[in-house]
Write a protein that holds these residues in place. Sequence first.
Motif, PDB file in Angstrom:
ATOM      1  N   ALA A   1      -4.547 -13.784  -3.202  1.00  0.00           N
ATOM      2  CA  ALA A   1      -3.825 -13.047  -4.234  1.00  0.00           C
ATOM      3  C   ALA A   1      -3.656 -11.578  -3.850  1.00  0.00           C
ATOM      4  O   ALA A   1      -2.589 -10.987  -4.053  1.00  0.00           O
ATOM      5  N   LEU A   2      -4.709 -10.987  -3.300  1.00  0.00           N
ATOM      6  CA  LEU A   2      -4.635  -9.581  -2.921  1.00  0.00           C
ATOM      7  C   LEU A   2      -3.599  -9.366  -1.824  1.00  0.00           C
ATOM      8  O   LEU A   2      -2.807  -8.414  -1.867  1.00  0.00           O
ATOM      9  N   LYS A   3      -3.570 -10.261  -0.858  1.00  0.00           N
ATOM     10  CA  LYS A   3      -2.563 -10.153   0.205  1.00  0.00           C
ATOM     11  C   LYS A   3      -1.156 -10.312  -0.362  1.00  0.00           C
ATOM     12  O   LYS A   3      -0.215  -9.614   0.043  1.00  0.00           O
ATOM     13  N   ALA A   4      -1.015 -11.201  -1.353  1.00  0.00           N
ATOM     14  CA  ALA A   4       0.310 -11.430  -1.943  1.00  0.00           C
ATOM     15  C   ALA A   4       0.828 -10.178  -2.645  1.00  0.00           C
ATOM     16  O   ALA A   4       1.987  -9.791  -2.458  1.00  0.00           O
ATOM     17  N   VAL A   5      -0.014  -9.522  -3.441  1.00  0.00           N
ATOM     18  CA  VAL A   5       0.463  -8.329  -4.156  1.00  0.00           C
ATOM     19  C   VAL A   5       0.686  -7.179  -3.172  1.00  0.00           C
ATOM     20  O   VAL A   5       1.609  -6.368  -3.353  1.00  0.00           O
TER      21      VAL A   5
ATOM     22  N   ASP B   1       1.748  -7.492  -0.080  1.00  0.00           N
ATOM     23  CA  ASP B   1       3.016  -7.774   0.604  1.00  0.00           C
ATOM     24  C   ASP B   1       4.208  -7.524  -0.320  1.00  0.00           C
ATOM     25  O   ASP B   1       5.231  -6.969   0.106  1.00  0.00           O
ATOM     26  N   LEU B   2       4.090  -7.941  -1.590  1.00  0.00           N
ATOM     27  CA  LEU B   2       5.185  -7.733  -2.539  1.00  0.00           C
ATOM     28  C   LEU B   2       5.404  -6.250  -2.807  1.00  0.00           C
ATOM     29  O   LEU B   2       6.543  -5.794  -2.952  1.00  0.00           O
ATOM     30  N   ALA B   3       4.317  -5.494  -2.890  1.00  0.00           N
ATOM     31  CA  ALA B   3       4.446  -4.051  -3.113  1.00  0.00           C
ATOM     32  C   ALA B   3       5.129  -3.379  -1.934  1.00  0.00           C
ATOM     33  O   ALA B   3       5.977  -2.491  -2.102  1.00  0.00           O
ATOM     34  N   ALA B   4       4.784  -3.823  -0.722  1.00  0.00           N
ATOM     35  CA  ALA B   4       5.345  -3.205   0.473  1.00  0.00           C
ATOM     36  C   ALA B   4       6.791  -3.624   0.709  1.00  0.00           C
ATOM     37  O   ALA B   4       7.645  -2.804   1.067  1.00  0.00           O
ATOM     38  N   ALA B   5       7.092  -4.919   0.478  1.00  0.00           N
ATOM     39  CA  ALA B   5       8.416  -5.439   0.829  1.00  0.00           C
ATOM     40  C   ALA B   5       9.444  -5.269  -0.280  1.00  0.00           C
ATOM     41  O   ALA B   5      10.615  -4.998  -0.023  1.00  0.00           O
ATOM     42  N   GLN B   6       9.031  -5.420  -1.526  1.00  0.00           N
ATOM     43  CA  GLN B   6       9.994  -5.422  -2.631  1.00  0.00           C
ATOM     44  C   GLN B   6       9.836  -4.240  -3.579  1.00  0.00           C
ATOM     45  O   GLN B   6      10.555  -4.144  -4.568  1.00  0.00           O
ATOM     46  N   GLY B   7       8.879  -3.371  -3.310  1.00  0.00           N
ATOM     47  CA  GLY B   7       8.705  -2.202  -4.167  1.00  0.00           C
ATOM     48  C   GLY B   7       8.130  -2.519  -5.528  1.00  0.00           C
ATOM     49  O   GLY B   7       8.248  -1.724  -6.460  1.00  0.00           O
ATOM     50  N   LYS B   8       7.504  -3.689  -5.663  1.00  0.00           N
ATOM     51  CA  LYS B   8       6.907  -4.042  -6.951  1.00  0.00           C
ATOM     52  C   LYS B   8       5.607  -3.262  -7.152  1.00  0.00           C
ATOM     53  O   LYS B   8       4.992  -2.802  -6.194  1.00  0.00           O
ATOM     54  N   ARG B   9       5.229  -3.140  -8.411  1.00  0.00           N
ATOM     55  CA  ARG B   9       4.011  -2.392  -8.739  1.00  0.00           C
ATOM     56  C   ARG B   9       3.018  -3.323  -9.424  1.00  0.00           C
ATOM     57  O   ARG B   9       3.379  -4.083 -10.325  1.00  0.00           O
ATOM     58  N   PHE B  10       1.773  -3.211  -9.012  1.00  0.00           N
ATOM     59  CA  PHE B  10       0.736  -4.082  -9.544  1.00  0.00           C
ATOM     60  C   PHE B  10      -0.508  -3.271  -9.896  1.00  0.00           C
ATOM     61  O   PHE B  10      -0.786  -2.234  -9.288  1.00  0.00           O
ATOM     62  N   ALA B  11      -1.245  -3.791 -10.869  1.00  0.00           N
ATOM     63  CA  ALA B  11      -2.602  -3.311 -11.126  1.00  0.00           C
ATOM     64  C   ALA B  11      -3.551  -4.444 -10.754  1.00  0.00           C
ATOM     65  O   ALA B  11      -3.318  -5.601 -11.124  1.00  0.00           O
ATOM     66  N   VAL B  12      -4.587  -4.135  -9.997  1.00  0.00           N
ATOM     67  CA  VAL B  12      -5.590  -5.124  -9.590  1.00  0.00           C
ATOM     68  C   VAL B  12      -6.911  -4.747 -10.242  1.00  0.00           C
ATOM     69  O   VAL B  12      -7.438  -3.652 -10.011  1.00  0.00           O
ATOM     70  N   ILE B  13      -7.431  -5.629 -11.072  1.00  0.00           N
ATOM     71  CA  ILE B  13      -8.712  -5.398 -11.747  1.00  0.00           C
ATOM     72  C   ILE B  13      -9.742  -6.327 -11.117  1.00  0.00           C
ATOM     73  O   ILE B  13      -9.612  -7.554 -11.194  1.00  0.00           O
ATOM     74  N   ALA B  14     -10.746  -5.764 -10.485  1.00  0.00           N
ATOM     75  CA  ALA B  14     -11.752  -6.554  -9.771  1.00  0.00           C
ATOM     76  C   ALA B  14     -13.068  -6.527 -10.525  1.00  0.00           C
ATOM     77  O   ALA B  14     -13.717  -5.491 -10.629  1.00  0.00           O
ATOM     78  N   ASP B  15     -13.446  -7.663 -11.071  1.00  0.00           N
ATOM     79  CA  ASP B  15     -14.753  -7.812 -11.705  1.00  0.00           C
ATOM     80  C   ASP B  15     -15.774  -8.095 -10.614  1.00  0.00           C
ATOM     81  O   ASP B  15     -15.431  -8.581  -9.533  1.00  0.00           O
ATOM     82  N   GLU B  16     -17.052  -7.797 -10.879  1.00  0.00           N
ATOM     83  CA  GLU B  16     -18.063  -8.104  -9.873  1.00  0.00           C
ATOM     84  C   GLU B  16     -18.357  -9.602  -9.911  1.00  0.00           C
ATOM     85  O   GLU B  16     -18.900 -10.115 -10.864  1.00  0.00           O
TER      86      GLU B  16
ATOM     87  N   GLN C   1     -10.346  -5.948   2.980  1.00  0.00           N
ATOM     88  CA  GLN C   1      -8.890  -6.036   2.913  1.00  0.00           C
ATOM     89  C   GLN C   1      -8.243  -4.654   3.031  1.00  0.00           C
ATOM     90  O   GLN C   1      -7.225  -4.472   3.678  1.00  0.00           O
ATOM     91  N   MET C   2      -8.880  -3.668   2.395  1.00  0.00           N
ATOM     92  CA  MET C   2      -8.290  -2.328   2.397  1.00  0.00           C
ATOM     93  C   MET C   2      -8.549  -1.609   3.723  1.00  0.00           C
ATOM     94  O   MET C   2      -7.763  -0.765   4.142  1.00  0.00           O
ATOM     95  N   ALA C   3      -9.645  -1.951   4.385  1.00  0.00           N
ATOM     96  CA  ALA C   3      -9.923  -1.332   5.673  1.00  0.00           C
ATOM     97  C   ALA C   3      -8.941  -1.807   6.731  1.00  0.00           C
ATOM     98  O   ALA C   3      -8.675  -1.115   7.710  1.00  0.00           O
ATOM     99  N   ALA C   4      -8.394  -3.005   6.524  1.00  0.00           N
ATOM    100  CA  ALA C   4      -7.480  -3.581   7.514  1.00  0.00           C
ATOM    101  C   ALA C   4      -6.047  -3.109   7.322  1.00  0.00           C
ATOM    102  O   ALA C   4      -5.175  -3.447   8.105  1.00  0.00           O
TER     103      ALA C   4
END
Length: 893
Positions: free
Chosen positions: A419-423, A425-440, A480-483
């Motif tokens: 899911a993280l890779k999908a958002v 890629d979509l943000a980079a390719a299509q200019g979409k905006r997302f919020a990602v909420i990560a629970d522990e 994911q973010m380090a890569a």
Amino acid sequence: MSLHKEISFENEICDSLAANGWLYAENDDRQYDRTRALFPADVLAWVQETQPKAWEALSKNHGASAETILLDRLRKSQDDRGTLDVLRHGVELLGLRQPLSLCQFKPALAMNAETVARYQKNRLRVVRQVRYSLHNENAIDLVLFLNGLAVATVELKTDFTQSVEDAVDQYRFDRNPKPKGQGSPEPLLSFPNGALVHFAVSNMEVRMTTRLEGAHTTFLPFNRGDNGAAGNPPNEQGHRTAYLWETVWARDSWLEILGRYLVTKRDSKKQIQKIIFPRFHQLDATRKLLNAVLAEHSQGVRRGCKGAEAPTTTQGAGGKYLIQHSAGSGKTNSIAWSAHFLADLHDAEHHKLFDSVLVVSDRNVLDAQLQEAIFDFERTSGVVATITGEGASKSAELAQALSGGKKIVVCTIQTFPFALKAVQDLAAAQGKRFAVIADEAHSSQTGETAAKLKQVLSAEELQELNDGGEVSTEDILAAQMAARSAESGITYVAFTATPKAKTLELFGRRPNQDVGRDSSRQEVGLKPDLPEPFHVYSMRQAIEEGFILDVLQNYTPYKTAFKLAHDGKEMDDAEVERSAALKGIMRWVKLHPYNISQKVQVVVEHFRDTISPLLNGRAKAMVVVSSRLEAVRWKLAMEKYIQSQGYKIGALVAFSGELNDKESGPDGFSETSRAMNPNLKGRDMREAFASDEYQILLVANKFQTGFDQPLLCGMYVDKRLAGIQAVQTLSRLNRAYPGKDATYVVDFVNEAEEVLAAFKTYYDTATLSDVTDPHLVYDLRSKLDAAGFYDDFEVDRVVNVELNPHAKQSELAAALEPVASRILQRYKAAQAQLIAARGRIDAKAAEEANNELNALVRIPRKVDKHSTGNWTHDPRQSGRGRSEATRFFSFLL
């Protein structure tokens, strides 16, 4: 004078509300309809002003009885559907084409002028001394109304004479919604068709509940927190609780809470079981989060517009927010509110900020809770999608959800990397905006994700991962973010009770980043500007408020395997570390059957003697070992001992994968093998352990973190724990449960000082200065003067307020506050010293700290015969101690 009495407190609150948009007039209580629990004049005024055509139709159809028909129909609708549903969705009457609206909440997109005008016409009213009962003349101090419907009741107590506990007791014992011996319930106090929330309020503290049940009523704190502790911070302008009427009950704030925050929980028959009202830290965190996201979005747009023809769709997104909320904070609700609000967030130009909100959580209730909450708000279903990977590929499910108009997409930690890779890629390719909420959340990982994790995990963490350990959402995000390079279009919100160092680096915010770099700050004597969480609800506050238990209260360090295996002979860790040969011996000793059997005997007998009797025989315990190999040998030894003694104790062992141990048996061992958990029979480990069949769970990395079982009361540690791992492991015990008031830890390996140091990082890092000892206080006035509790200026300030006929109670509270706070700090410092001394088993230091506490308590005892309060130095009653200190100094007047 009555300055210190409750009536002055009541006057001040009502005057403040009246000056800030609330309706208030003396003798309003005479207009209250106690049978319907309504303020009829406001109901009628609201309908006539906002829906004149509907009122005209009612009057035409019913003539002079239109008012009675409307009020009766309103009361019946509340009885049938509950007050909250009526407020949000109105009532239907014969002759009207659409439901009659009872309120106008502010929509997420406020572009309709008619809707905005109707919102401004909402009538908020406070009425005092409301005689509400159908059976007696009891009066409630304050009742808050919205367009004539009672939405809150308030019992006030001034700390100068009583405390917030007295207000709570008044609700529990004198405000019963179903009075004994009476056939009919009290409409105002009944659930869910009466007031939505009930507040107990003093100058110092606020408590609240949404359901009155007589003596069984449970009140929750609604306090801001006091520098990481329970209660509220000092207010130089007056009452510590002024935030309640000045901020929470402020017009827009109160309407937002009623319209957006309150959630009804229903049973399988769709009957309302409870109403969730946000605790203060939940309200504060979600509001600050939304404000910060909007502010950073607008800053990004302004930066993007400089020299450009038009802003791009991704400008302003990309913020990172770390919300450090302890266990017991209600993270599930906080995440649900955050996801819903972010999904509906619009900027000043009425543009939607996010195309979708992605939530990662292994909490099974989160998806259902989001669906239920959104339906409650909007009567709309299908706006939340859950990615399971069942029936289709994860990528296909994600593509459909993210492009199909789903406002919120929920996934598990196993699906999170996809899911993280999908958002991204979509943000980079299509200019979409997302919020990602990560629970522990925690899970074992393999494949590509495990490979990426090698970039961010330490050698020790990698070793545990290879031995069946688990990783968290924090680890996956870091990998994911380090890569990837810096991203735009994605806003990250991480919820965790115990953030790792790398999580703070990724998501923390530098409070003084505009002041300069760390090097230049150090040159001028300033501390380095280190990243901090965006919002904190501390472990200390959760413990003091009673939402979790203090797992260090009964922590017992037990010397390492040498003490057990060599007739009490001890060998310190330093000697072991200096010798590679000794390290090998240590490993052999830990795995030696004799040594394990001795520790098994200690565990089982301690469990039977100390843990098993708790919670009416339902208490459970966990044994934490270093490796899967140890887990196998521990399990076999434990079963052997239990059988030899004829005990009825069920034990499970949890570890990942399979391993071979020829010394234990010829076949491989796994969780599901007959030698390990023969009666598991395909059941989930969590489900099996929750049953009455099992009492002890042995774990090797698996379930050491992220495992919630509130019946856990004991833990036995045979593994080296350091830093965050110590906190996360021992915190498996801290979940509250009815009747659970103590936990026990027996540690075979670790030192108490090291464990305590690890907890301090997430508990309370503040240190209080040493204080003088007022132990020899005999002559009350002269010794108090000499002790330095106050100075002449502070005495004069109190006297001047008391002698001023126009003074307010808030001025008296402000005058006394510095003295009361000073005493309370000394009191808390002594408490902390006593707890630390007991943890170190330092009898001398414990005696000194206890003497300090007794000295501070002895002062008010000298005037106890003049006081209505009960004095205590129980660390769990810090809020009560503060209010008693205030009452004490009030008495000195």
